[in-house]
Design a protein around this motif. Structure first.
Motif, PDB file in Angstrom:
ATOM      1  N   GLU A 199       8.257  -1.965  -3.858  1.00 37.45           N
ATOM      2  CA  GLU A 199       8.311  -1.674  -5.549  1.00 37.45           C
ATOM      3  C   GLU A 199       7.188  -2.079  -6.202  1.00 37.45           C
ATOM      4  O   GLU A 199       6.656  -1.719  -7.150  1.00 37.45           O
ATOM      5  CB  GLU A 199       9.660  -2.279  -6.086  1.00 37.45           C
ATOM      6  CG  GLU A 199       9.863  -2.024  -7.321  1.00 37.45           C
ATOM      7  CD  GLU A 199      11.096  -2.792  -7.877  1.00 37.45           C
ATOM      8  OE1 GLU A 199      11.453  -2.754  -9.251  1.00 37.45           O
ATOM      9  OE2 GLU A 199      11.904  -3.368  -7.064  1.00 37.45           O
ATOM     10  N   MET A 200       6.740  -3.367  -5.639  1.00 34.83           N
ATOM     11  CA  MET A 200       5.255  -4.026  -6.378  1.00 34.83           C
ATOM     12  C   MET A 200       4.330  -3.135  -6.483  1.00 34.83           C
ATOM     13  O   MET A 200       3.564  -2.965  -7.397  1.00 34.83           O
ATOM     14  CB  MET A 200       4.983  -5.443  -5.846  1.00 34.83           C
ATOM     15  CG  MET A 200       4.050  -6.077  -6.405  1.00 34.83           C
ATOM     16  SD  MET A 200       3.731  -7.733  -5.904  1.00 34.83           S
ATOM     17  CE  MET A 200       3.654  -7.442  -4.322  1.00 34.83           C
ATOM     18  N   GLY A 201       4.005  -2.539  -5.307  1.00 30.14           N
ATOM     19  CA  GLY A 201       2.974  -1.698  -5.116  1.00 30.14           C
ATOM     20  C   GLY A 201       3.027  -0.314  -6.167  1.00 30.14           C
ATOM     21  O   GLY A 201       2.170  -0.096  -6.817  1.00 30.14           O
ATOM     22  N   SER A 202       4.514   0.260  -6.136  1.00 30.69           N
ATOM     23  CA  SER A 202       4.603   1.297  -6.996  1.00 30.69           C
ATOM     24  C   SER A 202       4.296   1.091  -8.451  1.00 30.69           C
ATOM     25  O   SER A 202       3.790   1.873  -9.255  1.00 30.69           O
ATOM     26  CB  SER A 202       5.860   1.795  -6.711  1.00 30.69           C
ATOM     27  OG  SER A 202       6.618   2.933  -7.360  1.00 30.69           O
ATOM     28  N   ARG A 203       5.120  -0.003  -8.793  1.00 28.50           N
ATOM     29  CA  ARG A 203       5.062  -0.673 -10.380  1.00 28.50           C
ATOM     30  C   ARG A 203       3.567  -0.959 -10.777  1.00 28.50           C
ATOM     31  O   ARG A 203       3.141  -0.608 -11.826  1.00 28.50           O
ATOM     32  CB  ARG A 203       5.902  -1.593 -10.727  1.00 28.50           C
ATOM     33  CG  ARG A 203       7.448  -1.522 -10.399  1.00 28.50           C
ATOM     34  CD  ARG A 203       8.048  -0.953 -11.511  1.00 28.50           C
ATOM     35  NE  ARG A 203       8.137  -1.811 -12.811  1.00 28.50           N
ATOM     36  CZ  ARG A 203       9.205  -2.638 -12.912  1.00 28.50           C
ATOM     37  NH1 ARG A 203      10.033  -2.926 -11.979  1.00 28.50           N
ATOM     38  NH2 ARG A 203       8.944  -3.415 -14.073  1.00 28.50           N
ATOM     39  N   ALA A 204       2.694  -1.279  -9.779  1.00 26.93           N
ATOM     40  CA  ALA A 204       1.377  -1.756 -10.112  1.00 26.93           C
ATOM     41  C   ALA A 204       0.555  -0.432 -10.417  1.00 26.93           C
ATOM     42  O   ALA A 204      -0.111  -0.433 -11.342  1.00 26.93           O
ATOM     43  CB  ALA A 204       0.776  -2.552  -9.145  1.00 26.93           C
ATOM     44  N   VAL A 205       0.849   0.547  -9.604  1.00 27.98           N
ATOM     45  CA  VAL A 205       0.162   1.922  -9.820  1.00 27.98           C
ATOM     46  C   VAL A 205       0.459   2.574 -11.158  1.00 27.98           C
ATOM     47  O   VAL A 205      -0.046   3.250 -11.995  1.00 27.98           O
ATOM     48  CB  VAL A 205       0.434   2.747  -8.706  1.00 27.98           C
ATOM     49  CG1 VAL A 205      -0.149   4.142  -9.011  1.00 27.98           C
ATOM     50  CG2 VAL A 205      -0.393   2.271  -7.348  1.00 27.98           C
ATOM     51  N   ILE A 217       0.702  -1.278   0.021  1.00 30.80           N
ATOM     52  CA  ILE A 217       0.045  -0.056   0.001  1.00 30.80           C
ATOM     53  C   ILE A 217       1.219   1.301   0.071  1.00 30.80           C
ATOM     54  O   ILE A 217       0.600   2.340  -1.023  1.00 30.80           O
ATOM     55  CB  ILE A 217      -0.913  -0.003   1.175  1.00 30.80           C
ATOM     56  CG1 ILE A 217      -2.029  -1.157   1.187  1.00 30.80           C
ATOM     57  CG2 ILE A 217      -1.432   1.370   1.363  1.00 30.80           C
ATOM     58  CD1 ILE A 217      -2.936  -1.361   2.366  1.00 30.80           C
ATOM     59  N   HIS A 218       2.056   1.219   0.760  1.00 27.64           N
ATOM     60  CA  HIS A 218       2.947   2.274   0.922  1.00 27.64           C
ATOM     61  C   HIS A 218       3.320   2.824  -0.523  1.00 27.64           C
ATOM     62  O   HIS A 218       3.271   3.721  -1.077  1.00 27.64           O
ATOM     63  CB  HIS A 218       4.069   2.157   2.092  1.00 27.64           C
ATOM     64  CG  HIS A 218       4.643   3.028   2.245  1.00 27.64           C
ATOM     65  ND1 HIS A 218       5.955   2.962   2.940  1.00 27.64           N
ATOM     66  CD2 HIS A 218       4.721   4.588   2.053  1.00 27.64           C
ATOM     67  CE1 HIS A 218       6.695   4.394   3.133  1.00 27.64           C
ATOM     68  NE2 HIS A 218       5.869   5.293   2.437  1.00 27.64           N
ATOM     69  N   GLY A 219       3.841   1.572  -1.147  1.00 24.45           N
ATOM     70  CA  GLY A 219       4.642   1.849  -2.486  1.00 24.45           C
ATOM     71  C   GLY A 219       3.352   2.296  -3.414  1.00 24.45           C
ATOM     72  O   GLY A 219       3.747   3.359  -4.357  1.00 24.45           O
ATOM     73  N   ALA A 220       2.417   1.956  -3.230  1.00 24.66           N
ATOM     74  CA  ALA A 220       1.110   2.235  -4.352  1.00 24.66           C
ATOM     75  C   ALA A 220       0.687   3.669  -4.196  1.00 24.66           C
ATOM     76  O   ALA A 220       0.422   4.446  -4.813  1.00 24.66           O
ATOM     77  CB  ALA A 220      -0.085   1.252  -4.010  1.00 24.66           C
ATOM     78  N   GLU A 221       0.506   3.989  -2.750  1.00 20.19           N
ATOM     79  CA  GLU A 221       0.023   5.316  -2.327  1.00 20.19           C
ATOM     80  C   GLU A 221       1.093   6.349  -2.751  1.00 20.19           C
ATOM     81  O   GLU A 221       0.806   7.377  -3.323  1.00 20.19           O
ATOM     82  CB  GLU A 221      -0.089   5.376  -0.904  1.00 20.19           C
ATOM     83  CG  GLU A 221      -0.908   6.458  -0.347  1.00 20.19           C
ATOM     84  CD  GLU A 221      -1.197   6.267   1.175  1.00 20.19           C
ATOM     85  OE1 GLU A 221      -2.134   6.534   1.642  1.00 20.19           O
ATOM     86  OE2 GLU A 221      -0.425   5.877   1.912  1.00 20.19           O
ATOM     87  N   ASP A 222       2.359   6.131  -2.496  1.00 16.74           N
ATOM     88  CA  ASP A 222       3.463   7.056  -2.888  1.00 16.74           C
ATOM     89  C   ASP A 222       3.434   7.322  -4.320  1.00 16.74           C
ATOM     90  O   ASP A 222       3.378   8.728  -4.744  1.00 16.74           O
ATOM     91  CB  ASP A 222       4.849   6.612  -2.430  1.00 16.74           C
ATOM     92  CG  ASP A 222       5.164   6.844  -1.092  1.00 16.74           C
ATOM     93  OD1 ASP A 222       4.255   7.504  -0.342  1.00 16.74           O
ATOM     94  OD2 ASP A 222       6.342   6.473  -0.654  1.00 16.74           O
ATOM     95  N   HIS A 223       3.242   6.274  -5.392  1.00 21.31           N
ATOM     96  CA  HIS A 223       3.286   6.600  -6.842  1.00 21.31           C
ATOM     97  C   HIS A 223       2.231   7.094  -7.224  1.00 21.31           C
ATOM     98  O   HIS A 223       2.207   8.227  -8.293  1.00 21.31           O
ATOM     99  CB  HIS A 223       3.354   5.169  -7.411  1.00 21.31           C
ATOM    100  CG  HIS A 223       3.894   5.338  -9.030  1.00 21.31           C
ATOM    101  ND1 HIS A 223       5.543   5.436  -9.307  1.00 21.31           N
ATOM    102  CD2 HIS A 223       3.171   5.698  -9.914  1.00 21.31           C
ATOM    103  CE1 HIS A 223       5.228   5.647 -10.647  1.00 21.31           C
ATOM    104  NE2 HIS A 223       4.101   5.835 -10.987  1.00 21.31           N
ATOM    105  N   ALA A 224       0.898   6.990  -6.590  1.00 20.48           N
ATOM    106  CA  ALA A 224      -0.489   7.558  -7.015  1.00 20.48           C
ATOM    107  C   ALA A 224      -0.379   9.073  -6.449  1.00 20.48           C
ATOM    108  O   ALA A 224      -0.607   9.966  -7.662  1.00 20.48           O
ATOM    109  CB  ALA A 224      -1.456   6.993  -5.938  1.00 20.48           C
ATOM    110  N   ALA A 225       0.415   9.317  -5.337  1.00 21.28           N
ATOM    111  CA  ALA A 225       0.268  10.888  -5.110  1.00 21.28           C
ATOM    112  C   ALA A 225       1.399  11.486  -6.101  1.00 21.28           C
ATOM    113  O   ALA A 225       1.078  12.734  -6.633  1.00 21.28           O
ATOM    114  CB  ALA A 225       0.766  11.029  -3.798  1.00 21.28           C
ATOM    115  N   MET A 226       2.255  10.948  -6.463  1.00 25.23           N
ATOM    116  CA  MET A 226       3.558  11.667  -7.292  1.00 25.23           C
ATOM    117  C   MET A 226       2.648  11.756  -8.742  1.00 25.23           C
ATOM    118  O   MET A 226       2.994  12.643  -9.438  1.00 25.23           O
ATOM    119  CB  MET A 226       4.410  10.730  -7.494  1.00 25.23           C
ATOM    120  CG  MET A 226       5.453  11.253  -8.223  1.00 25.23           C
ATOM    121  SD  MET A 226       7.121  10.064  -8.588  1.00 25.23           S
ATOM    122  CE  MET A 226       6.322   8.974  -9.498  1.00 25.23           C
TER     123      MET A 226
END
Length: 336
Positions: A294-300, A80-89
């Motif tokens: 990284e998985m959360g970030s890449r998914a977003v 969630i942390h990775g997904a949230e950070d990339h979404a906000a960016m």
């Protein structure tokens, strides 16, 4: 309130150029120095885009959903942390839904995609494959996170087979030959891949695979506890346990202690995922760290790209990077 026109005036560009920079529109070749000037003007004027107006114009909510099994599993906090950070960016909001939340019917996510969110991340095995396939009817993109199903290529997963091999190899290198594996649910791709890694490493090291040393569990402490108790009842129990995740490992350790044994004196234990408290357990837990953030970030990133390009199908991604983190819960038998 600062307007887009004021930003354009300060940056000495047309408002449409500011809009393209804000929307990450690469169809126009904008010089890097111009982008820098625009971003400096945005910061100086403390400009915040009117997301409501932009949503009306683009017919997008700038919101993406994420389905997880529940909030109690610490593994999902990193995703969630990775997904949230990339979404906000990227200027998006992330809405996280627990499958344990009351009132979530089987068609909840299809309704959600039709009305409220621009795309969906599915990071749970609790949604039936048929229901996932039916999401295609919404004409909005979705990405499977940490799971795969047949006929769906929109996924971002980790190299779980490599994780399983690393965990098993570590125990073998310590001199263990009777190694048990408490798996996750074998109908899930993550558990199956970790199990395959376990079997392959045994084969590579010429150690016989023994069915009695494999216990299928779920990804919970309770499941790990019950599976470990079954292993303790064997006439020749294992000397080491590879647990499918950190929760299963914690359950196994508790069962070992409750039955009068010690870790690692009597049994070595290793688990998948190096969550924040693994080093603070007693004994500290040996783990295989997987790149969950990284998985959360890449998914977003995949999902937002699909939203902007209006794609429903795109190639899946497998992320490597599994790393062994040795700690106190495993010990060598080579000097006994």
């Amino acid at each position: 309130m600062t307007t887009l026109k004021e930003v354009a005036k300060l940056a000495n560009v047309h408002p449409s150029v500011v809009s393209r920079v804000l929307n990450k529109d690469n169809t126009l070749n904008i010089k890097e120095e111009t982008r820098t000037r625009i971003n400096e003007a945005i910061n100086e004027l403390n400009y915040s885009p009117n997301s409501a107006a932009r949503s009306l114009k683009t017919n997008q909510s700038r919101m993406i959903g994420m389905a997880i099994p529940d909030f109690n599993n610490p593994v999902y906090s990193s995703i969630i942390h990775g997904a949230e950070d990339h979404a906000a960016m990227e200027g998006y909001h992330l809405l996280v839904y627990s499958m344990k939340q009351k009132g979530l019917g089987k068609d909840f996510f299809s309704k959600l995609l039709k009305e409220r969110i621009d795309g969906l991340l599915i990071a749970t095995s609790d949604i039936n494959n048929k229901h996932i396939l039916s999401l295609n009817e919404t004409k909005k993109p979705f990405v499977l996170v940490n799971r795969m199903i047949q006929d769906v290529e929109n996924y971002v997963v980790l190299d779980d087979e490599r994780g399983g091999k690393l965990a098993t190899e570590h125990l073998i290198d310590l001199g263990h030959r009777h190694i048990a594996h408490i798996t996750g649910p074998l109908y899930t791709g993550t558990a199956l891949k970790r199990f395959q890694g376990y079997r392959e490493m045994l084969q590579e090291k010429n150690i016989p695979f023994e069915v009695k040393y494999v216990q299928e569990s779920d990804y919970t402490m309770e499941g790990g506890y019950q599976s470990m108790e079954k292993l303790l009842e064997l006439d020749s129990p294992p000397t080491a346990i590879f647990a499918a995740n950190v929760m299963v490992a914690m359950g196994a350790i508790k069962a070992i202690h409750d039955n009068g044994f010690q870790v690692p004196a009597d049994f070595s234990v290793i688990g998948i995922h190096d969550v924040f408290f693994a080093s603070g357990l007693s004994p500290s837990l040996t783990t295989v760290d997987m790149p969950l953030y990284e998985m959360g970030s890449r998914a977003v990133a995949q999902l937002i790209n699909a939203i902007s390009e209006r794609k429903l199908k795109f190639p899946g991604i497998t992320i490597d990077g599994a790393t062994l983190i040795p700690r106190e819960s495993t010990r060598s038998l080579l000097h006994d």
